[in-house]
Design a protein around this motif. Structure first.
Motif, mmCIF file in Angstrom:
data_model
loop_
_atom_site.group_PDB
_atom_site.id
_atom_site.type_symbol
_atom_site.label_atom_id
_atom_site.label_comp_id
_atom_site.label_asym_id
_atom_site.label_seq_id
_atom_site.Cartn_x
_atom_site.Cartn_y
_atom_site.Cartn_z
ATOM 1 N N ASN A 157 8.409 13.370 -11.154
ATOM 2 C CA ASN A 157 8.412 12.004 -11.705
ATOM 3 C C ASN A 157 8.246 10.918 -10.646
ATOM 4 N N ILE A 158 7.928 11.282 -9.417
ATOM 5 C CA ILE A 158 7.723 10.280 -8.352
ATOM 6 C C ILE A 158 6.363 9.647 -8.527
ATOM 7 N N LYS A 159 6.350 8.324 -8.568
ATOM 8 C CA LYS A 159 5.101 7.579 -8.757
ATOM 9 C C LYS A 159 4.866 6.616 -7.589
ATOM 10 N N VAL A 160 3.638 6.590 -7.104
ATOM 11 C CA VAL A 160 3.227 5.633 -6.087
ATOM 12 C C VAL A 160 2.980 4.300 -6.783
ATOM 13 N N ASN A 161 3.505 3.215 -6.210
ATOM 14 C CA ASN A 161 3.320 1.890 -6.802
ATOM 15 C C ASN A 161 2.088 1.176 -6.299
ATOM 16 N N PHE A 162 1.812 1.313 -5.001
ATOM 17 C CA PHE A 162 0.664 0.619 -4.391
ATOM 18 C C PHE A 162 -0.026 1.538 -3.398
ATOM 19 N N THR A 163 -1.359 1.488 -3.398
ATOM 20 C CA THR A 163 -2.139 2.200 -2.383
ATOM 21 C C THR A 163 -3.072 1.196 -1.732
ATOM 22 N N VAL A 178 1.555 3.314 -0.205
ATOM 23 C CA VAL A 178 0.787 4.281 0.569
ATOM 24 C C VAL A 178 -0.371 3.571 1.259
ATOM 25 N N PHE A 179 -0.572 3.909 2.518
ATOM 26 C CA PHE A 179 -1.678 3.369 3.301
ATOM 27 C C PHE A 179 -2.681 4.485 3.503
ATOM 28 N N GLU A 180 -3.879 4.312 2.963
ATOM 29 C CA GLU A 180 -4.926 5.326 3.030
ATOM 30 C C GLU A 180 -6.121 4.789 3.811
ATOM 31 N N GLY A 181 -6.883 5.694 4.383
ATOM 32 C CA GLY A 181 -8.103 5.314 5.084
ATOM 33 C C GLY A 181 -8.483 6.354 6.115
ATOM 34 N N ILE A 182 -9.695 6.237 6.605
ATOM 35 C CA ILE A 182 -10.189 7.167 7.616
ATOM 36 C C ILE A 182 -9.528 6.873 8.964
ATOM 37 N N GLU A 183 -9.715 7.777 9.916
ATOM 38 C CA GLU A 183 -9.178 7.599 11.255
ATOM 39 C C GLU A 183 -9.663 6.263 11.827
ATOM 40 N N GLY A 184 -8.736 5.525 12.421
ATOM 41 C CA GLY A 184 -9.091 4.268 13.079
ATOM 42 C C GLY A 184 -9.272 3.088 12.148
ATOM 43 N N SER A 185 -8.921 3.237 10.866
ATOM 44 C CA SER A 185 -9.139 2.140 9.911
ATOM 45 C C SER A 185 -7.994 1.133 9.885
ATOM 46 N N GLY A 186 -6.878 1.425 10.584
ATOM 47 C CA GLY A 186 -5.790 0.454 10.666
ATOM 48 C C GLY A 186 -4.554 0.770 9.852
ATOM 49 N N LYS A 187 -4.452 1.983 9.357
ATOM 50 C CA LYS A 187 -3.275 2.356 8.551
ATOM 51 C C LYS A 187 -1.986 2.157 9.346
ATOM 52 N N SER A 188 -1.912 2.781 10.497
ATOM 53 C CA SER A 188 -0.698 2.703 11.326
ATOM 54 C C SER A 188 -0.425 1.273 11.760
ATOM 55 N N HIS A 189 -1.465 0.547 12.079
ATOM 56 C CA HIS A 189 -1.325 -0.862 12.475
ATOM 57 C C HIS A 189 -0.675 -1.679 11.360
ATOM 58 N N HIS A 190 -1.172 -1.517 10.154
ATOM 59 C CA HIS A 190 -0.634 -2.274 9.027
ATOM 60 C C HIS A 190 0.795 -1.851 8.676
ATOM 61 N N ILE A 197 9.450 2.670 0.353
ATOM 62 C CA ILE A 197 8.945 3.835 1.065
ATOM 63 C C ILE A 197 7.498 3.557 1.481
ATOM 64 N N LEU A 198 7.252 3.615 2.786
ATOM 65 C CA LEU A 198 5.918 3.417 3.346
ATOM 66 C C LEU A 198 5.392 4.775 3.779
ATOM 67 N N ILE A 221 -1.579 11.442 -1.377
ATOM 68 C CA ILE A 221 -2.394 12.213 -2.322
ATOM 69 C C ILE A 221 -3.892 11.919 -2.195
ATOM 70 N N ASP A 222 -4.250 10.664 -2.064
ATOM 71 C CA ASP A 222 -5.674 10.313 -2.000
ATOM 72 C C ASP A 222 -6.365 10.945 -0.791
ATOM 73 N N SER A 223 -5.649 11.053 0.320
ATOM 74 C CA SER A 223 -6.234 11.708 1.500
ATOM 75 C C SER A 223 -6.491 13.190 1.236
ATOM 76 N N THR A 224 -5.574 13.828 0.531
ATOM 77 C CA THR A 224 -5.766 15.241 0.197
ATOM 78 C C THR A 224 -7.018 15.402 -0.664
ATOM 79 N N ILE A 225 -7.171 14.536 -1.638
ATOM 80 C CA ILE A 225 -8.355 14.601 -2.509
ATOM 81 C C ILE A 225 -9.624 14.338 -1.696
ATOM 82 N N ALA A 226 -9.587 13.324 -0.843
ATOM 83 C CA ALA A 226 -10.770 12.980 -0.049
ATOM 84 C C ALA A 226 -11.163 14.109 0.905
#
Length: 130
Positions: free
Chosen positions: A124-130, A8-20, A90-91, A96-101
């Protein structure tokens, strides 16, 4: 850990999520790694419909409706995620973290409600990396 993680790629608008995500996707394409790329809200056909509703500048939803729309978009993506879980990398652009934020810290929605619904949706779905 699965060799087919959820990343999962998290961050505010313009932080580079889509780029990465683009960089990782190009790497996977080049190396013939099978993957699924989705965004939230959006991703699946129905989730994209919900995205248009949420991001419509004319929409003015109350806090509870806003939360439920985001989680409805997630619910639509869960079938897609389940289909490829542990079968493909899966990218995900926001999860979830965005919903919480945004909904909890930004709008004051009770975090217990957010966690309860996420637990119900993900099972039972678990995120491996954020």
């Amino acid at each position: 850990m699965s060799k087919k993680p959820i990343i999962v790629f998290e961050g505010i608008e313009g932080s580079g999520k889509s780029h990465h995500i683009k960089i990782v996707s190009r790497y996977f394409d080049k190396n013939k790694v099978k993957y699924l790329k989705i965004r939230e809200p959006g991703g699946s056909l129905n989730s994209e419909k919900i995205r248009k509703l949420i991001l419509n500048k004319k929409s003015n939803f109350n806090v509870k409706t806003d939360l439920l729309l985001y989680l409805a978009a997630r619910s639509e993506n869960i079938n897609l995620i389940k289909k490829y879980y542990k079968k493909r990398v899966i990218l995900i652009d926001r999860f979830i973290d965005s919903t919480i934020a945004y909904q909890h810290y930004g709008m004051g929605v009770d975090i217990k409600i957010i966690n309860l619904i996420n637990k119900y949706l993900l099972k039972n779905i678990k995120v491996n990396f954020t």
